[in-house]
Each structure stands twice: as C-alpha cells, then as structure tokens.
Write a protein that holds these residues in place. Structure first.
Motif, PDB file in Angstrom:
ATOM      1  N   ASP A 126       5.462   9.153   1.265  1.00  0.00           N
ATOM      2  CA  ASP A 126       4.063   9.222   1.671  1.00  0.00           C
ATOM      3  C   ASP A 126       3.300   8.020   1.127  1.00  0.00           C
ATOM      4  O   ASP A 126       3.445   7.647  -0.030  1.00  0.00           O
ATOM      5  CB  ASP A 126       3.393  10.498   1.138  1.00  0.00           C
ATOM      6  CG  ASP A 126       3.845  11.730   1.906  1.00  0.00           C
ATOM      7  OD1 ASP A 126       4.363  11.556   3.022  1.00  0.00           O
ATOM      8  OD2 ASP A 126       3.679  12.841   1.384  1.00  0.00           O
ATOM      9  N   VAL A 127       2.495   7.442   1.966  1.00  0.00           N
ATOM     10  CA  VAL A 127       1.658   6.322   1.546  1.00  0.00           C
ATOM     11  C   VAL A 127       0.332   6.900   1.074  1.00  0.00           C
ATOM     12  O   VAL A 127      -0.285   7.686   1.785  1.00  0.00           O
ATOM     13  CB  VAL A 127       1.430   5.342   2.715  1.00  0.00           C
ATOM     14  CG1 VAL A 127       0.468   4.242   2.312  1.00  0.00           C
ATOM     15  CG2 VAL A 127       2.747   4.777   3.188  1.00  0.00           C
ATOM     16  N   PRO A 128      -0.138   6.550  -0.112  1.00  0.00           N
ATOM     17  CA  PRO A 128      -1.413   7.071  -0.594  1.00  0.00           C
ATOM     18  C   PRO A 128      -2.549   6.737   0.374  1.00  0.00           C
ATOM     19  O   PRO A 128      -2.612   5.636   0.917  1.00  0.00           O
ATOM     20  CB  PRO A 128      -1.615   6.347  -1.935  1.00  0.00           C
ATOM     21  CG  PRO A 128      -0.256   5.886  -2.334  1.00  0.00           C
ATOM     22  CD  PRO A 128       0.505   5.672  -1.064  1.00  0.00           C
ATOM     23  N   GLY A 129      -3.432   7.696   0.562  1.00  0.00           N
ATOM     24  CA  GLY A 129      -4.537   7.532   1.496  1.00  0.00           C
ATOM     25  C   GLY A 129      -5.446   6.367   1.168  1.00  0.00           C
ATOM     26  O   GLY A 129      -5.971   5.703   2.064  1.00  0.00           O
ATOM     27  N   GLU A 130      -5.640   6.086  -0.126  1.00  0.00           N
ATOM     28  CA  GLU A 130      -6.544   4.985  -0.487  1.00  0.00           C
ATOM     29  C   GLU A 130      -6.037   3.632  -0.021  1.00  0.00           C
ATOM     30  O   GLU A 130      -6.801   2.683   0.103  1.00  0.00           O
ATOM     31  CB  GLU A 130      -6.836   4.963  -1.995  1.00  0.00           C
ATOM     32  CG  GLU A 130      -5.638   4.689  -2.873  1.00  0.00           C
ATOM     33  CD  GLU A 130      -4.910   5.948  -3.332  1.00  0.00           C
ATOM     34  OE1 GLU A 130      -4.031   5.830  -4.200  1.00  0.00           O
ATOM     35  OE2 GLU A 130      -5.213   7.035  -2.826  1.00  0.00           O
ATOM     36  N   LEU A 131      -4.743   3.524   0.256  1.00  0.00           N
ATOM     37  CA  LEU A 131      -4.212   2.262   0.762  1.00  0.00           C
ATOM     38  C   LEU A 131      -4.487   2.087   2.258  1.00  0.00           C
ATOM     39  O   LEU A 131      -4.406   0.988   2.787  1.00  0.00           O
ATOM     40  CB  LEU A 131      -2.706   2.163   0.511  1.00  0.00           C
ATOM     41  CG  LEU A 131      -2.280   2.035  -0.945  1.00  0.00           C
ATOM     42  CD1 LEU A 131      -0.764   2.011  -1.059  1.00  0.00           C
ATOM     43  CD2 LEU A 131      -2.865   0.787  -1.579  1.00  0.00           C
TER      44      LEU A 131
ATOM     45  N   ALA B 286       0.503  -3.940   2.501  1.00  0.00           N
ATOM     46  CA  ALA B 286       1.739  -4.571   2.975  1.00  0.00           C
ATOM     47  C   ALA B 286       2.821  -4.511   1.894  1.00  0.00           C
ATOM     48  O   ALA B 286       3.984  -4.232   2.194  1.00  0.00           O
ATOM     49  CB  ALA B 286       1.472  -6.016   3.401  1.00  0.00           C
ATOM     50  N   LEU B 287       2.447  -4.766   0.648  1.00  0.00           N
ATOM     51  CA  LEU B 287       3.417  -4.671  -0.455  1.00  0.00           C
ATOM     52  C   LEU B 287       3.979  -3.258  -0.551  1.00  0.00           C
ATOM     53  O   LEU B 287       5.174  -3.070  -0.776  1.00  0.00           O
ATOM     54  CB  LEU B 287       2.769  -5.055  -1.784  1.00  0.00           C
ATOM     55  CG  LEU B 287       2.681  -6.538  -2.087  1.00  0.00           C
ATOM     56  CD1 LEU B 287       1.780  -6.781  -3.286  1.00  0.00           C
ATOM     57  CD2 LEU B 287       4.051  -7.126  -2.323  1.00  0.00           C
TER      58      LEU B 287
ATOM     59  N   GLN C 180       8.572 -10.896   5.535  1.00  0.00           N
ATOM     60  CA  GLN C 180       7.929  -9.713   6.112  1.00  0.00           C
ATOM     61  C   GLN C 180       6.449  -9.671   5.762  1.00  0.00           C
ATOM     62  O   GLN C 180       5.614  -9.361   6.616  1.00  0.00           O
ATOM     63  CB  GLN C 180       8.624  -8.437   5.636  1.00  0.00           C
ATOM     64  CG  GLN C 180       8.115  -7.191   6.334  1.00  0.00           C
ATOM     65  CD  GLN C 180       8.365  -7.215   7.823  1.00  0.00           C
ATOM     66  OE1 GLN C 180       9.502  -7.155   8.265  1.00  0.00           O
ATOM     67  NE2 GLN C 180       7.320  -7.296   8.620  1.00  0.00           N
ATOM     68  N   LEU C 181       6.095  -9.997   4.519  1.00  0.00           N
ATOM     69  CA  LEU C 181       4.684 -10.032   4.131  1.00  0.00           C
ATOM     70  C   LEU C 181       3.910 -11.041   4.971  1.00  0.00           C
ATOM     71  O   LEU C 181       2.803 -10.755   5.438  1.00  0.00           O
ATOM     72  CB  LEU C 181       4.536 -10.391   2.644  1.00  0.00           C
ATOM     73  CG  LEU C 181       4.732  -9.268   1.655  1.00  0.00           C
ATOM     74  CD1 LEU C 181       4.569  -9.794   0.233  1.00  0.00           C
ATOM     75  CD2 LEU C 181       3.769  -8.129   1.902  1.00  0.00           C
ATOM     76  N   GLU C 182       4.483 -12.207   5.150  1.00  0.00           N
ATOM     77  CA  GLU C 182       3.824 -13.233   5.959  1.00  0.00           C
ATOM     78  C   GLU C 182       3.615 -12.736   7.388  1.00  0.00           C
ATOM     79  O   GLU C 182       2.543 -12.915   7.965  1.00  0.00           O
ATOM     80  CB  GLU C 182       4.661 -14.515   5.970  1.00  0.00           C
ATOM     81  CG  GLU C 182       4.031 -15.619   6.789  1.00  0.00           C
ATOM     82  CD  GLU C 182       4.886 -16.881   6.835  1.00  0.00           C
ATOM     83  OE1 GLU C 182       4.380 -17.884   7.366  1.00  0.00           O
ATOM     84  OE2 GLU C 182       6.035 -16.867   6.367  1.00  0.00           O
ATOM     85  N   ALA C 183       4.612 -12.081   7.926  1.00  0.00           N
ATOM     86  CA  ALA C 183       4.502 -11.571   9.294  1.00  0.00           C
ATOM     87  C   ALA C 183       3.399 -10.527   9.393  1.00  0.00           C
ATOM     88  O   ALA C 183       2.572 -10.568  10.310  1.00  0.00           O
ATOM     89  CB  ALA C 183       5.838 -10.980   9.738  1.00  0.00           C
ATOM     90  N   TRP C 184       3.366  -9.608   8.453  1.00  0.00           N
ATOM     91  CA  TRP C 184       2.338  -8.571   8.489  1.00  0.00           C
ATOM     92  C   TRP C 184       0.943  -9.138   8.254  1.00  0.00           C
ATOM     93  O   TRP C 184      -0.018  -8.731   8.887  1.00  0.00           O
ATOM     94  CB  TRP C 184       2.627  -7.494   7.454  1.00  0.00           C
ATOM     95  CG  TRP C 184       3.734  -6.560   7.828  1.00  0.00           C
ATOM     96  CD1 TRP C 184       4.149  -6.223   9.083  1.00  0.00           C
ATOM     97  CD2 TRP C 184       4.573  -5.842   6.932  1.00  0.00           C
ATOM     98  NE1 TRP C 184       5.195  -5.341   9.020  1.00  0.00           N
ATOM     99  CE2 TRP C 184       5.474  -5.076   7.712  1.00  0.00           C
ATOM    100  CE3 TRP C 184       4.658  -5.748   5.553  1.00  0.00           C
ATOM    101  CZ2 TRP C 184       6.433  -4.247   7.150  1.00  0.00           C
ATOM    102  CZ3 TRP C 184       5.613  -4.919   4.996  1.00  0.00           C
ATOM    103  CH2 TRP C 184       6.496  -4.185   5.784  1.00  0.00           C
ATOM    104  N   MET C 185       0.833 -10.086   7.319  1.00  0.00           N
ATOM    105  CA  MET C 185      -0.488 -10.615   6.950  1.00  0.00           C
ATOM    106  C   MET C 185      -1.059 -11.546   8.015  1.00  0.00           C
ATOM    107  O   MET C 185      -2.258 -11.599   8.218  1.00  0.00           O
ATOM    108  CB  MET C 185      -0.425 -11.336   5.596  1.00  0.00           C
ATOM    109  CG  MET C 185      -0.068 -10.428   4.426  1.00  0.00           C
ATOM    110  SD  MET C 185      -1.174  -9.038   4.185  1.00  0.00           S
ATOM    111  CE  MET C 185      -2.642  -9.874   3.647  1.00  0.00           C
ATOM    112  N   THR C 186      -0.209 -12.295   8.688  1.00  0.00           N
ATOM    113  CA  THR C 186      -0.710 -13.229   9.696  1.00  0.00           C
ATOM    114  C   THR C 186      -0.725 -12.622  11.083  1.00  0.00           C
ATOM    115  O   THR C 186      -1.398 -13.133  11.978  1.00  0.00           O
ATOM    116  CB  THR C 186       0.166 -14.507   9.740  1.00  0.00           C
ATOM    117  OG1 THR C 186       1.502 -14.149  10.111  1.00  0.00           O
ATOM    118  CG2 THR C 186       0.135 -15.232   8.408  1.00  0.00           C
TER     119      THR C 186
END
Length: 194
Positions: free
Chosen positions: A81-86, A105-106, A151-157
C-alpha cells in the motif's frame, strides 16, 4: 576497540537513518529500524573484523533487520500500500510539488533499486561497497542504480511510459534465440535423415 566501535556507530547514524527512511518510507519506522540495527550491531560486535568495511557491515545489518521485520509484517498487513500522503499535495509552490513528485516516484521504485540509489547517490557509497552491504555482485549493484535512475527520469520528465519497450526488446530477443534453436534442431534432424 569498544571506543572505536562506538565512535564508528555514532558516525554512521545519519547514513543509516537515510537508508532506513528509504526502506520504510516512514520516519518513525525508520528510527525504530535504526535503533534495532544498532542494538543488533552492539550484540554482534565480536563478529566484526577490525579493518574491514564497517559501513557496509552496518548497512547489511540494517537491511537484514528490515527484511526480517518485513517478513513478520507480511502475515498481518499489505506492505504494497502506498501511503495516502504521497498521493496528495497541498503545496502550491512548484519546487515543493517537484519534491513530492520525486518522493512518490522513489516510493514506486522496487525496494532493491530504491535502496541502491539512496546508498550510492545520498550516501556516496561506491558500487563495491553497495555490493558488499547488499550481498550482490558489483554488476548487479550497478544495474540496480542504473535502472532506478532511468525509471525516475522517465517518471519525472514524462518522456517515457512506465514500460518503455524493454520487455518488447527482451521478448523479441528471446523469440530470435528460440527461432535459431529450432533452425539448428531442424538442420541437425535433416542431417541425420540423409
């Protein structure tokens, strides 16, 4: 030796906190993880060989403790589960939003890639030290950092979709290998008949 050992523990605490936060994604859990890892290290100080890489030894203890805790939790909770605040953002300022996006993204990265990226980029560890502390080959350590950065670059850009074609290329390569094997088998089979 005890004084040197304790001094080394105190000096590595900030890096352990960063690693623990990258693993747990929760400040309180990260602090608990660091405390547990330090207790484990103190109990196992006789197993540390002076002159070896103390940082890698401590990072390995922390990582192993995290994995043990994760196994215990797995039976009672859903760890994916991803925390809601993120997922939400209250900040209006672009920089703050970018930092939140980066945090999200991290958090989406696989644990091994996130841990490798944090240890190399934030802690300044070499690939060799990363490999020692995570128990993998140097090539695997490099690959994890490379894939995490990519992957971070892909998601961020937003330039590449989450699945950027690597699967298709790997599948095409496997198909080509299979085709060649079949051709080789057919050739050998025809040679036996003649």
């Amino acid at each position: 030796m005890a004084d040197t050992f304790h001094t080394q523990i105190v000096s590595i605490l900030p890096k352990l906190r960063v690693q623990a936060l990258a693993l747990t994604r929760n400040r309180a859990q990260a602090e608990d993880l660091v405390q547990d890892a330090v207790c484990n290290a103190l109990n196992a100080r006789d197993s540390f060989i002076p002159g070896t890489n103390f940082a890698a030894w401590m990072h390995r203890i922390l990582r192993n403790r995290f994995i043990s805790d994760l196994r215990k939790q797995r039976a009672t909770s859903d760890i994916d589960d991803v925390p809601g605040e993120l997922l939400s953002s209250k900040a209006d300022h672009e920089d703050r939003l970018a930092v939140k996006d980066l945090g999200y993204a991290l958090a989406r990265l696989p644990d091994d890639q996130r841990e490798a990226l944090v240890m190399v980029v934030l802690h300044g560890m070499s690939y060799q030290e990363l490999a020692e502390s995570t128990g993998c080959a140097v090539g695997t350590a490099k690959s994890r950092v490379f894939r995490a950065r990519r992957q971070l670059e892909a998601w961020m850009t937003g330039e590449l979709p989450e699945d950027d074609g690597l699967r298709q290329r790997a599948s095409a390569l496997r198909n080509e290998v299979d085709r060649r094997k079949m051709m080789g088998a057919a050739t050998r089979s025809n040679g036996l008949r003649g």
